[in-house]
Design a protein around this motif. Structure first.
Motif, PDB file in Angstrom:
ATOM      1  N   ARG A  23       0.853  -1.163  -0.237  1.00 38.92           N
ATOM      2  CA  ARG A  23      -0.260  -0.086   0.184  1.00 38.92           C
ATOM      3  C   ARG A  23       0.819   1.427   0.097  1.00 38.92           C
ATOM      4  O   ARG A  23       0.446   2.159  -0.703  1.00 38.92           O
ATOM      5  CB  ARG A  23      -0.831  -0.266   1.271  1.00 38.92           C
ATOM      6  N   ASP A  48      -2.405  -8.909  -5.008  1.00 40.47           N
ATOM      7  CA  ASP A  48      -2.542  -7.374  -4.823  1.00 40.47           C
ATOM      8  C   ASP A  48      -1.257  -6.654  -5.066  1.00 40.47           C
ATOM      9  O   ASP A  48      -1.586  -5.384  -5.895  1.00 40.47           O
ATOM     10  CB  ASP A  48      -2.896  -7.196  -3.201  1.00 40.47           C
ATOM     11  N   ARG A  52      -1.237  -3.643  -7.960  1.00 42.49           N
ATOM     12  CA  ARG A  52      -0.754  -2.215  -7.624  1.00 42.49           C
ATOM     13  C   ARG A  52       0.282  -1.830  -8.596  1.00 42.49           C
ATOM     14  O   ARG A  52       0.296  -0.513  -9.073  1.00 42.49           O
ATOM     15  CB  ARG A  52      -0.361  -1.991  -6.224  1.00 42.49           C
ATOM     16  N   THR A  55      -1.660  -1.071 -11.742  1.00 41.32           N
ATOM     17  CA  THR A  55      -2.490   0.058 -11.781  1.00 41.32           C
ATOM     18  C   THR A  55      -1.766   1.578 -11.361  1.00 41.32           C
ATOM     19  O   THR A  55      -1.922   2.456 -12.000  1.00 41.32           O
ATOM     20  CB  THR A  55      -3.484  -0.125 -10.484  1.00 41.32           C
ATOM     21  N   SER A 135      -4.498   3.364   1.387  1.00 37.39           N
ATOM     22  CA  SER A 135      -5.461   2.340   1.133  1.00 37.39           C
ATOM     23  C   SER A 135      -4.513   1.386   0.056  1.00 37.39           C
ATOM     24  O   SER A 135      -5.262   0.623  -0.290  1.00 37.39           O
ATOM     25  CB  SER A 135      -6.647   3.048   0.439  1.00 37.39           C
ATOM     26  N   THR A 137      -4.337   2.814  -3.155  1.00 39.25           N
ATOM     27  CA  THR A 137      -5.109   3.263  -4.458  1.00 39.25           C
ATOM     28  C   THR A 137      -4.719   4.677  -4.721  1.00 39.25           C
ATOM     29  O   THR A 137      -3.908   5.399  -3.753  1.00 39.25           O
ATOM     30  CB  THR A 137      -6.580   3.319  -4.123  1.00 39.25           C
ATOM     31  N   SER A 138      -4.982   5.223  -5.825  1.00 37.19           N
ATOM     32  CA  SER A 138      -4.725   6.391  -6.316  1.00 37.19           C
ATOM     33  C   SER A 138      -5.511   7.620  -5.077  1.00 37.19           C
ATOM     34  O   SER A 138      -4.974   8.610  -5.319  1.00 37.19           O
ATOM     35  CB  SER A 138      -5.262   6.798  -7.589  1.00 37.19           C
TER      36      SER A 138
END
Length: 324
Positions: A23, A48, A52, A55, A135, A137-138
């Motif tokens: 993360r 995961d 990542r 992404t 998190s 994420t972006s």
């Protein structure tokens, strides 16, 4: 702006390798890439982590850790605390670290001593820890703006760590090597235990018939948190002034209400097995009482009455348990 060279990097920029695309690592790798650095490789084993990389670091090859280190001028090590020391030592044993290479870890617990095997090989050690939750994420990228980062490094290279933080929009604060453990304990106590506290309060509300406890708690806890953190930067004569935000029965010396709370929470524990709820209430109420007394919110007699009630509740709770 200068044209990139054959490696894809612009002059003055670094090739960044991300060891541990969890993360934190993937997000910080993305942030460094956005400032013009080239991410030359990342390591990710779990599904995961691989996702990542795809992404947040599109086009970056997923490599074995030694290959990431070999390619990078700046190695960003974002692995769990307990894995950090063995990883750094293991790479040193294989001769992976390179002279002049920046090695940056993101652990809050450690300073740069854990990077000593890399330093002995000629690498430059930096410890940079963002004081926020991720998190992976972006969504995290916007939250980096203004985020505080604890920076620990030998004095000659401390400006490098500070510059990296500023470059991605953060605010560096220098934390001494010997203070890293206390620094991290403070953050864990505040953030992790806040989550537990909210879960306990939500459980009690649900037992009271509230179908949406989160909705009930959000404005109350949000206002309390904002007030407490704002007050924490003001000294009140006995320490940080966060206790100025305290409201409720302890701040008023209302022992009758506290006794009723203890009775109802004990009933909840008996009905649901949630013994951690009255235990947490009791311990935190003790802390609130002592701090309210120290800041003259309540007097000696009110504080003693509150502590007596809390001590009595603790004794009854322990006597009624069949398991530790």
């Amino acid at each position: 702006m200068s044209d990139p060279d054959e490696t894809g990097r612009r002059p003055g920029r670094l090739g960044v390798g991300v060891v541990g695309a969890g993360r934190v690592g993937a997000v910080l790798g993305n942030a460094l890439r956005a400032t013009g650095h080239a991410v030359v490789g990342a390591s990710g084993i779990s599904e995961d982590s691989r996702e990542r990389i795809d992404t947040l670091l599109p086009g970056v090859p997923n490599l074995e850790v030694p290959d990431v280190v070999e390619r990078a001028e700046l190695v960003l090590v974002a692995v769990p605390d307990d894995a950090l020391g063995p990883l750094v030592s293991g790479l040193a044993d294989t001769g992976a670290w390179q002279p002049g290479q920046l090695v940056v870890h993101t652990s809050g617990r450690f300073g740069t001593a854990v990077l000593e095997p890399a330093r002995r090989a000629g690498a430059i050690p930096l410890a940079i820890h963002p004081a926020m939750t991720f998190s992976g994420t972006s969504l995290d990228l916007a939250r980096l703006e203004g985020c505080t980062f604890a920076v620990t490094a030998p004095a000659p290279v401390l400006p490098i760590g500070q510059a990296l933080v500023v470059e991605i929009g953060g605010e560096p604060v220098v934390v001494d090597e010997e203070a890293r453990g206390l620094y991290h304990a403070a953050l864990a106590h505040g953030a992790n235990h806040l989550v537990v506290l909210v879960a306990q309060a939500a459980q009690a509300l649900e037992a009271a018939g509230i179908a949406t406890p989160g909705r009930v708690l959000a404005p109350l806890l949000g206002a309390a948190l904002e007030s407490a953190t704002r007050s924490a930067d003001v000294r009140d004569g006995v320490g940080p002034g966060a206790i100025a935000a305290l409201t409720g029965p302890v701040s008023r010396g209302d022992v009758g209400t506290v006794r009723r709370h203890l009775t109802d929470l004990s009933a909840l524990a008996a009905a649901s097995g949630a013994t951690d709820v009255p235990d947490s209430y009791t311990e935190l109420a003790r802390g609130a009482t002592r701090r309210a007394l120290a800041s003259h919110r309540i007097d000696d007699s009110a504080a003693q009455a509150l502590l007596d009630a809390l001590d009595s509740a603790t004794g009854s709770s322990r006597a009624g348990r069949t398991t530790p």
